[in-house]
Design a protein around this motif. Structure first.
Motif, PDB file in Angstrom:
ATOM      1  N   PRO A   1       8.203  -5.334  -4.776  1.00  0.00           N
ATOM      2  CA  PRO A   1       9.091  -4.718  -3.778  1.00  0.00           C
ATOM      3  C   PRO A   1       8.628  -4.981  -2.347  1.00  0.00           C
ATOM      4  O   PRO A   1       9.450  -5.165  -1.447  1.00  0.00           O
ATOM      5  N   ALA A   2       7.326  -5.020  -2.142  1.00  0.00           N
ATOM      6  CA  ALA A   2       6.808  -5.304  -0.794  1.00  0.00           C
ATOM      7  C   ALA A   2       7.143  -6.733  -0.380  1.00  0.00           C
ATOM      8  O   ALA A   2       7.499  -6.995   0.767  1.00  0.00           O
ATOM      9  N   LEU A   3       7.049  -7.662  -1.321  1.00  0.00           N
ATOM     10  CA  LEU A   3       7.362  -9.054  -1.034  1.00  0.00           C
ATOM     11  C   LEU A   3       8.844  -9.230  -0.739  1.00  0.00           C
ATOM     12  O   LEU A   3       9.219  -9.947   0.185  1.00  0.00           O
ATOM     13  N   TYR A   4       9.697  -8.548  -1.500  1.00  0.00           N
ATOM     14  CA  TYR A   4      11.144  -8.733  -1.378  1.00  0.00           C
ATOM     15  C   TYR A   4      11.752  -7.887  -0.260  1.00  0.00           C
ATOM     16  O   TYR A   4      12.952  -8.001   0.007  1.00  0.00           O
ATOM     17  N   GLN A   5      10.971  -7.051   0.379  1.00  0.00           N
ATOM     18  CA  GLN A   5      11.458  -6.229   1.492  1.00  0.00           C
ATOM     19  C   GLN A   5      12.042  -7.140   2.558  1.00  0.00           C
ATOM     20  O   GLN A   5      11.399  -8.113   2.946  1.00  0.00           O
ATOM     21  N   GLN A   6      13.232  -6.841   3.021  1.00  0.00           N
ATOM     22  CA  GLN A   6      13.830  -7.682   4.052  1.00  0.00           C
ATOM     23  C   GLN A   6      13.063  -7.535   5.355  1.00  0.00           C
ATOM     24  O   GLN A   6      12.737  -6.430   5.766  1.00  0.00           O
ATOM     25  N   ARG A   7      12.766  -8.625   5.989  1.00  0.00           N
ATOM     26  CA  ARG A   7      11.915  -8.629   7.181  1.00  0.00           C
ATOM     27  C   ARG A   7      12.670  -9.178   8.384  1.00  0.00           C
ATOM     28  O   ARG A   7      12.296 -10.172   8.913  1.00  0.00           O
TER      29      ARG A   7
ATOM     30  N   ALA B   1      -4.704  -3.252 -11.466  1.00  0.00           N
ATOM     31  CA  ALA B   1      -3.586  -3.625 -10.594  1.00  0.00           C
ATOM     32  C   ALA B   1      -2.426  -4.266 -11.356  1.00  0.00           C
ATOM     33  O   ALA B   1      -1.273  -3.876 -11.169  1.00  0.00           O
ATOM     34  N   ALA B   2      -2.707  -5.220 -12.203  1.00  0.00           N
ATOM     35  CA  ALA B   2      -1.639  -5.907 -12.941  1.00  0.00           C
ATOM     36  C   ALA B   2      -0.957  -4.976 -13.928  1.00  0.00           C
ATOM     37  O   ALA B   2       0.263  -5.048 -14.117  1.00  0.00           O
ATOM     38  N   TYR B   3      -1.713  -4.078 -14.547  1.00  0.00           N
ATOM     39  CA  TYR B   3      -1.125  -3.138 -15.508  1.00  0.00           C
ATOM     40  C   TYR B   3      -0.146  -2.190 -14.823  1.00  0.00           C
ATOM     41  O   TYR B   3       0.885  -1.836 -15.384  1.00  0.00           O
ATOM     42  N   VAL B   4      -0.462  -1.790 -13.609  1.00  0.00           N
ATOM     43  CA  VAL B   4       0.435  -0.911 -12.866  1.00  0.00           C
ATOM     44  C   VAL B   4       1.681  -1.695 -12.453  1.00  0.00           C
ATOM     45  O   VAL B   4       2.809  -1.221 -12.639  1.00  0.00           O
ATOM     46  N   GLU B   5       1.493  -2.884 -11.895  1.00  0.00           N
ATOM     47  CA  GLU B   5       2.620  -3.705 -11.427  1.00  0.00           C
ATOM     48  C   GLU B   5       3.558  -4.088 -12.564  1.00  0.00           C
ATOM     49  O   GLU B   5       4.777  -4.002 -12.427  1.00  0.00           O
ATOM     50  N   LEU B   6       3.007  -4.519 -13.691  1.00  0.00           N
ATOM     51  CA  LEU B   6       3.813  -5.069 -14.774  1.00  0.00           C
ATOM     52  C   LEU B   6       4.049  -4.108 -15.931  1.00  0.00           C
ATOM     53  O   LEU B   6       4.940  -4.334 -16.747  1.00  0.00           O
TER      54      LEU B   6
ATOM     55  N   LYS C   1       0.839  -1.209   0.000  1.00  0.00           N
ATOM     56  CA  LYS C   1       0.000   0.000   0.000  1.00  0.00           C
ATOM     57  C   LYS C   1       0.869   1.252   0.000  1.00  0.00           C
ATOM     58  O   LYS C   1       0.546   2.244  -0.659  1.00  0.00           O
ATOM     59  N   ARG C   2       1.969   1.199   0.727  1.00  0.00           N
ATOM     60  CA  ARG C   2       2.867   2.355   0.778  1.00  0.00           C
ATOM     61  C   ARG C   2       3.567   2.568  -0.567  1.00  0.00           C
ATOM     62  O   ARG C   2       3.786   3.695  -0.985  1.00  0.00           O
ATOM     63  N   TYR C   3       3.912   1.476  -1.260  1.00  0.00           N
ATOM     64  CA  TYR C   3       4.616   1.570  -2.539  1.00  0.00           C
ATOM     65  C   TYR C   3       3.694   1.828  -3.725  1.00  0.00           C
ATOM     66  O   TYR C   3       4.157   2.239  -4.782  1.00  0.00           O
ATOM     67  N   ALA C   4       2.417   1.562  -3.592  1.00  0.00           N
ATOM     68  CA  ALA C   4       1.483   1.685  -4.717  1.00  0.00           C
ATOM     69  C   ALA C   4       1.343   3.152  -5.132  1.00  0.00           C
ATOM     70  O   ALA C   4       1.156   4.020  -4.283  1.00  0.00           O
ATOM     71  N   PRO C   5       1.435   3.419  -6.431  1.00  0.00           N
ATOM     72  CA  PRO C   5       1.211   4.788  -6.887  1.00  0.00           C
ATOM     73  C   PRO C   5      -0.254   5.169  -6.651  1.00  0.00           C
ATOM     74  O   PRO C   5      -1.138   4.323  -6.743  1.00  0.00           O
TER      75      PRO C   5
ATOM     76  N   ARG D   1       2.568  -1.686 -22.936  1.00  0.00           N
ATOM     77  CA  ARG D   1       3.441  -1.131 -23.974  1.00  0.00           C
ATOM     78  C   ARG D   1       3.364   0.392 -24.013  1.00  0.00           C
ATOM     79  O   ARG D   1       4.190   1.044 -24.624  1.00  0.00           O
ATOM     80  N   TYR D   2       2.364   0.962 -23.339  1.00  0.00           N
ATOM     81  CA  TYR D   2       2.204   2.409 -23.299  1.00  0.00           C
ATOM     82  C   TYR D   2       2.661   3.037 -21.976  1.00  0.00           C
ATOM     83  O   TYR D   2       2.846   4.242 -21.893  1.00  0.00           O
ATOM     84  N   GLN D   3       2.776   2.222 -20.954  1.00  0.00           N
ATOM     85  CA  GLN D   3       3.090   2.738 -19.618  1.00  0.00           C
ATOM     86  C   GLN D   3       4.134   1.856 -18.950  1.00  0.00           C
ATOM     87  O   GLN D   3       4.020   0.635 -18.949  1.00  0.00           O
ATOM     88  N   SER D   4       5.140   2.470 -18.381  1.00  0.00           N
ATOM     89  CA  SER D   4       6.173   1.716 -17.668  1.00  0.00           C
ATOM     90  C   SER D   4       5.589   1.080 -16.407  1.00  0.00           C
ATOM     91  O   SER D   4       4.654   1.610 -15.810  1.00  0.00           O
ATOM     92  N   ALA D   5       6.183  -0.025 -16.031  1.00  0.00           N
ATOM     93  CA  ALA D   5       5.765  -0.698 -14.800  1.00  0.00           C
ATOM     94  C   ALA D   5       6.055   0.183 -13.591  1.00  0.00           C
ATOM     95  O   ALA D   5       7.040   0.922 -13.575  1.00  0.00           O
ATOM     96  N   GLN D   6       5.165   0.104 -12.609  1.00  0.00           N
ATOM     97  CA  GLN D   6       5.356   0.783 -11.330  1.00  0.00           C
ATOM     98  C   GLN D   6       5.144  -0.269 -10.231  1.00  0.00           C
ATOM     99  O   GLN D   6       4.115  -0.266  -9.551  1.00  0.00           O
ATOM    100  N   PRO D   7       6.111  -1.178 -10.072  1.00  0.00           N
ATOM    101  CA  PRO D   7       5.929  -2.291  -9.136  1.00  0.00           C
ATOM    102  C   PRO D   7       5.667  -1.819  -7.709  1.00  0.00           C
ATOM    103  O   PRO D   7       6.277  -0.869  -7.228  1.00  0.00           O
TER     104      PRO D   7
END
Length: 94
Positions: free
Chosen positions: A85-91, A67-72, A35-39, A75-81
């Motif tokens: 990043p939330a999954l790979y955040q070191q915990r 949701a998937a279009y933003v994450e991935l 939620k914090r990383y989501a544009p 061809r018209y818009q760059s990904a905004q994962p």
């Protein structure tokens, strides 16, 4: 006959509860980071991010239609994962 280990049902229940609590904390942390990383434009994407725990399996998902279009990206818009990043955040010991 050799002595066989017989698990204590109370200990088993305690272990299962601890695993479930760990997964709830972990999935909650991942959802909070996503939620914090989501544009944010309208906030629909951020509000659609949820976490669920079923036993020792957890799911964090975004249900907004885009949701998937933003994450991935497209061809018209760059990904905004935001999920990866939330999954790979070191915990550190979540």
């Amino acid at each position: 006959m050799a002595n066989q280990y017989v698990p204590d049902p109370r200990a088993e229940a305690h272990i299962e509860a601890a695993k479930h609590n760990f997964m709830e904390r972990l999935m909650g942390d991942i959802a909070q980071d996503a939620k914090r990383y989501a544009p944010v434009d309208t906030g629909e994407l951020r509000e659609s991010i949820t976490a669920e725990v079923h036993g020792t399996t957890g799911t964090v998902k975004a249900t907004a239609e885009h949701a998937a279009y933003v994450e991935l990206g497209t061809r018209y818009q760059s990904a905004q994962p935001y999920l990866r990043p939330a999954l790979y955040q070191q915990r550190g010991g979540a």
